[in-house]
Design an enzyme around this catalytic site. Structure first.
Site, PDB file in Angstrom:
ATOM      1  N   ASP A  27       0.847  -1.192   0.000  1.00 11.33           N
ATOM      2  CA  ASP A  27       0.000   0.000   0.000  1.00 11.33           C
ATOM      3  C   ASP A  27       0.882   1.242   0.000  1.00 11.33           C
ATOM      4  O   ASP A  27       1.446   1.617   1.033  1.00 11.33           O
ATOM      5  CB  ASP A  27      -0.933  -0.017   1.213  1.00 11.33           C
ATOM      6  CG  ASP A  27      -2.118  -0.945   0.994  1.00 11.33           C
ATOM      7  OD1 ASP A  27      -2.693  -0.904  -0.114  1.00 11.33           O
ATOM      8  OD2 ASP A  27      -2.453  -1.712   1.907  1.00 11.33           O
ATOM      9  N   ASP A 167     -10.297  -4.921  -1.223  1.00 12.26           N
ATOM     10  CA  ASP A 167      -9.232  -4.455  -0.332  1.00 12.26           C
ATOM     11  C   ASP A 167      -9.865  -3.588   0.750  1.00 12.26           C
ATOM     12  O   ASP A 167     -10.459  -2.553   0.445  1.00 12.26           O
ATOM     13  CB  ASP A 167      -8.227  -3.643  -1.167  1.00 12.26           C
ATOM     14  CG  ASP A 167      -7.008  -3.182  -0.380  1.00 12.26           C
ATOM     15  OD1 ASP A 167      -6.899  -3.502   0.817  1.00 12.26           O
ATOM     16  OD2 ASP A 167      -6.160  -2.491  -0.980  1.00 12.26           O
TER      17      ASP A 167
END
Ligand code: ZN
Length: 215
Positions: A27, A167
Site C-alpha cells: 500500500d 481491499d
C-alpha cells in the site's frame, strides 16, 4: 503489508510467503491522494530478494505516471492505480503494460462501476476498495458488494480473465460475502497479522472461508 513490523519488512515478507500467500500487496501512499505516507520503491526493492511470491503495488498517489516505473523497476509484477487519481487513466494503464508489468485499476467507495467501463480492455485486474483508502484496520463496507457484483458482470462480458480484487476490512467474517458477490482476489492485512494463532492459521482460515463461499 500495512500492519507489518516496518523495522523488519524482509522477514515479514518471508513469513507471509511461508504462510502460503499468493502475493504481497504494497500500500503505497503519497500523503496527498490519501492522508498517510508509506513505502517508497527502495523499501520494496530491499524486500524483493527475501521472497519469490509476486509483488503488487497499490499506488494511492496523485502522480502514478511518475511513480509506477519506479515500483516496476523495484520488482512489482503488478501495478494498481486509482481511477480518481489519473487524469489520463487510459494512457497510464497502457504505460504500465509497456513497462512489462500487469496493470490494474482501483475504485474508491464513492466511484461507480461505470467509471472503469472504457478501460477494462487494458487491465488484468480491478480492485474495489471496501474501505476508504489511507489507513489499515478500518471496517469493511458491505455496501460495496453491489458494485463488486456489477463489475463481475462487466468482466464476464469482456470474455477476458480479469481478476476482481477487494481491499479493506477483509477478514473471516467478511470474506464470504465478498467472494459470493464475485471477488476472486482478496487483500488482507489486519486479519493476517492480528490473528492470535499466527499467519499460517490466518491464511488457511481466510482461504477456507473464501472457498466455501464459492462452492
Ligand atoms: Zn491496498
Amino acid at each position: 503489508m500495512l500492519p507489518a513490523d516496518f523495522s523488519r519488512l524482509g522477514e515479514e515478507c518471508a513469513a507471509l510467503e511461508k504462510a502460503g500467500v499468493d502475493r504481497i500487496h504494497w500500500d503505497v501512499m503519497d500523503g496527498v491522494f490519501v492522508p498517510n505516507l508509506t513505502i517508497g520503491p527502495d523499501v520494496v526493492r530491499s524486500c524483493r530478494r527475501w521472497v519469490d511470491v509476486p509483488f503488487e503495488a497499490h499506488l494511492m498517489v496523485m502522480d502514478a505516471d511518475l511513480l509506477a516505473p519506479l515500483y516496476v523497476e523495484a520488482g512489482c509484477e503488478r501495478v494498481l492505480v486509482h481511477q480518481e487519481a489519473c487524469r489520463h487513466l487510459h494512457r497510464t494503464l497502457g504505460a504500465i503494460r509497456d513497462l512489462g508489468a500487469s496493470p490494474g485499476v482501483v475504485l474508491n467507495p464513492a466511484t461507480p462501476a461505470v467509471a472503469i467501463a472504457d478501460v477494462l480492455d487494458l487491465v488484468d485486474q480491478v480492485l474495489v476498495m471496501t474501505v476508504n483508502p489511507g489507513f489499515g484496520g478500518q471496517a469493511y463496507l458491505a455496501s460495496m458488494e453491489t458494485k463488486v457484483a456489477e463489475i463481475a458482470g462487466m468482466i464476464r462480458s469482456t470474455g477476458r480473465p480479469i481478476r476482481l480484487e477487494v481491499d479493506g476490512g477483509i477478514a473471516p467474517g467478511t470474506v464470504g460475502a465478498a467472494v459470493a458477490a464475485g471477488a476472486d482476489t482478496l487483500v488482507a492485512g489486519s486479519a493476517l497479522f492480528r490473528d492470535p494463532e499466527g499467519l499460517e492459521h490466518a491464511v488457511a482460515d481466510l482461504r477456507d472461508h473464501a472457498t466455501s463461499a464459492r462452492a
